[in-house]
Design an enzyme around this catalytic site. Sequence first.
Site, mmCIF file in Angstrom:
data_model
loop_
_atom_site.group_PDB
_atom_site.id
_atom_site.type_symbol
_atom_site.label_atom_id
_atom_site.label_comp_id
_atom_site.label_asym_id
_atom_site.label_seq_id
_atom_site.Cartn_x
_atom_site.Cartn_y
_atom_site.Cartn_z
ATOM 1 C CB CYS A 109 90.136 82.218 -36.843
ATOM 2 S SG CYS A 109 88.603 81.477 -37.361
ATOM 3 C CG HIS A 116 91.612 79.924 -33.525
ATOM 4 N ND1 HIS A 116 90.417 80.359 -33.008
ATOM 5 C CD2 HIS A 116 91.328 79.443 -34.770
ATOM 6 C CE1 HIS A 116 89.454 80.148 -33.890
ATOM 7 N NE2 HIS A 116 89.975 79.585 -34.962
ATOM 8 C CG ASN A 166 86.507 78.155 -34.899
ATOM 9 O OD1 ASN A 166 86.699 79.285 -34.442
ATOM 10 N ND2 ASN A 166 87.047 77.749 -36.035
HETATM 11 N N1 ACO Z 1 79.524 63.946 -39.010
HETATM 12 C C1 ACO Z 1 79.821 62.782 -39.615
HETATM 13 N N2 ACO Z 1 80.591 62.697 -40.705
HETATM 14 C C2 ACO Z 1 81.066 63.852 -41.213
HETATM 15 C C3 ACO Z 1 80.793 65.102 -40.636
HETATM 16 C C4 ACO Z 1 79.975 65.127 -39.474
HETATM 17 N N3 ACO Z 1 79.664 66.252 -38.850
HETATM 18 N N4 ACO Z 1 81.419 66.052 -41.355
HETATM 19 C C5 ACO Z 1 82.059 65.432 -42.349
HETATM 20 N N5 ACO Z 1 81.838 64.105 -42.268
HETATM 21 C C6 ACO Z 1 82.326 63.045 -43.175
HETATM 22 C C7 ACO Z 1 82.689 63.564 -44.541
HETATM 23 O O1 ACO Z 1 81.546 63.624 -45.382
HETATM 24 C C8 ACO Z 1 83.691 62.526 -45.006
HETATM 25 O O2 ACO Z 1 82.986 61.416 -45.481
HETATM 26 P P1 ACO Z 1 83.507 60.613 -46.780
HETATM 27 O O3 ACO Z 1 84.861 60.070 -46.387
HETATM 28 O O4 ACO Z 1 82.463 59.580 -46.976
HETATM 29 O O5 ACO Z 1 83.593 61.635 -47.875
HETATM 30 C C9 ACO Z 1 84.390 62.108 -43.727
HETATM 31 O O6 ACO Z 1 83.544 62.524 -42.644
HETATM 32 C C10 ACO Z 1 85.751 62.750 -43.566
HETATM 33 O O7 ACO Z 1 85.623 64.155 -43.832
HETATM 34 P P2 ACO Z 1 86.827 65.143 -43.635
HETATM 35 O O8 ACO Z 1 86.405 66.538 -43.961
HETATM 36 O O9 ACO Z 1 88.036 64.611 -44.322
HETATM 37 O O10 ACO Z 1 87.025 64.988 -42.054
HETATM 38 P P3 ACO Z 1 88.194 65.525 -41.177
HETATM 39 O O11 ACO Z 1 88.734 64.448 -40.354
HETATM 40 O O12 ACO Z 1 89.163 66.359 -41.970
HETATM 41 O O13 ACO Z 1 87.432 66.508 -40.171
HETATM 42 C C11 ACO Z 1 87.081 68.868 -39.902
HETATM 43 C C12 ACO Z 1 86.703 67.616 -40.668
HETATM 44 C C13 ACO Z 1 86.689 68.646 -38.444
HETATM 45 C C14 ACO Z 1 86.307 70.030 -40.480
HETATM 46 C C15 ACO Z 1 88.598 69.112 -39.987
HETATM 47 O O14 ACO Z 1 89.010 69.020 -41.326
HETATM 48 C C16 ACO Z 1 89.025 70.457 -39.463
HETATM 49 O O15 ACO Z 1 88.920 70.724 -38.281
HETATM 50 N N6 ACO Z 1 89.596 71.311 -40.315
HETATM 51 C C17 ACO Z 1 90.146 72.570 -39.897
HETATM 52 C C18 ACO Z 1 89.108 73.573 -39.532
HETATM 53 C C19 ACO Z 1 89.768 74.850 -39.044
HETATM 54 O O16 ACO Z 1 90.803 74.819 -38.431
HETATM 55 N N7 ACO Z 1 89.196 76.003 -39.297
HETATM 56 C C20 ACO Z 1 89.891 77.175 -38.797
HETATM 57 C C21 ACO Z 1 89.603 78.334 -39.405
HETATM 58 S S1 ACO Z 1 87.972 78.886 -39.197
HETATM 59 C C22 ACO Z 1 87.952 80.555 -39.697
HETATM 60 O O17 ACO Z 1 88.931 81.184 -39.977
HETATM 61 C C23 ACO Z 1 86.592 81.214 -39.843
#
Ligand code: ACO
Length: 326
Positions: A113, A252, A282
């Site tokens: 990214c 980004h 993204n």
């Molecule tokens: N719908 C419903 N629930 C979900 C979903 C979904 N789509 N996805 C995950 N959950 C659940 C999980 O299973 C978890 O449940 P649990 O507590 O029972 O285990 C709960 O939601 C919390 O999960 P987290 O992963 O902790 O959720 P978070 O608030 O961190 O959000 C996310 C997840 C959106 C992926 C976030 O962590 C994020 O944006 N991270 C950064 C991503 C990023 O910046 N990537 C950039 C680089 S990409 C590249 O270089 C190719």
Amino acid sequence: MSGVKIVGVGHHAPERIVDNAELETWFETSDEWITSRTGMKRRHWTSENEATSDLALAAARNALAFAKLEPSDIDAYIVATVYPDFLFPATACIVASKLGAVDKAAFDMEIACSGFIYGLTVASSLVRAGVYKRVMLIGAETLSKLVNKDDRGTAILFGDGAGAVILEASEQDSFLASELGSDGSRPELLRVAAGGSRRPLDHLALDERADRIYMEGREVFKFAVTKMIAATDAALAKAGLQKSDVDFLIPHQANKRIIDAAMKYLEIPPERCVVNIQEYGNTSAASIPIALSEAVRAGRVKPGDTVVFVGFGGGLSWGAVVWKWA
Ligand code: ACO
């Protein structure tokens, strides 16, 4: 002339839209969860027969039309992508050839990214050093083809698209500073584990879905906020500017909450930050040039504006470029 400016911008996204309601039919998720955790509403996904070079080509044509230039006017083509048409040859060679640009330099860059930020630094350096008069930089991705569609934690995040800029030698210099960084000590946080020389593809890898994107979302989130702020601070310091000098932040588009956290620290109000994550999700290396192209075409970014491009991603990697729009 030892300066560089951007004379053309273009972007393209596939027609097919996958909205949050469609994702609700795939696995247990909700529009409310996706919107509140990411800011995403829709993403554009390629059809089976569309590849990365097809999106790149369309964005390149838009940028050429914007700049009123011909493909042969460009000396070098660079495509930043994490998912090229083939392992080799480079997607940039295919794009240049399909445009009808004969015998021009063409190569790909892969730094996930952060691809557009690294690419802008490299392309600007080629122009400022006098190696080339004009360089086309395209960020293009089809990550819908690389996600594990059973993994709700990543399948909701990624979209496809391409954005292009044309850089040209100029007496005035738009490139004010660049800050790039990487930390490859924990590649397992965000990667596609199989399909490279470390683990060539085999049936076991396919069964394990190791050919698909894997991400430790929480870890990447923390890293992203920290590095986005640090890279912006460092690039502004190199340019001799303050946070208050920034007219537009073009980040980004990985997660609206990451962008909001950085905006808060940088004291950038919403009207001075370009966000289109609700429409595209993204799109990795394509997200910043798509946002830039939309902002320029809408008349938001104007000559004289100080723009900070900032990105982060797999590597881990990060970077920011400070740019005076001409
Ligand atoms: N719908 C419903 N629930 C979900 C979903 C979904 N789509 N996805 C995950 N959950 C659940 C999980 O299973 C978890 O449940 P649990 O507590 O029972 O285990 C709960 O939601 C919390 O999960 P987290 O992963 O902790 O959720 P978070 O608030 O961190 O959000 C996310 C997840 C959106 C992926 C976030 O962590 C994020 O944006 N991270 C950064 C991503 C990023 O910046 N990537 C950039 C680089 S990409 C590249 O270089 C190719």
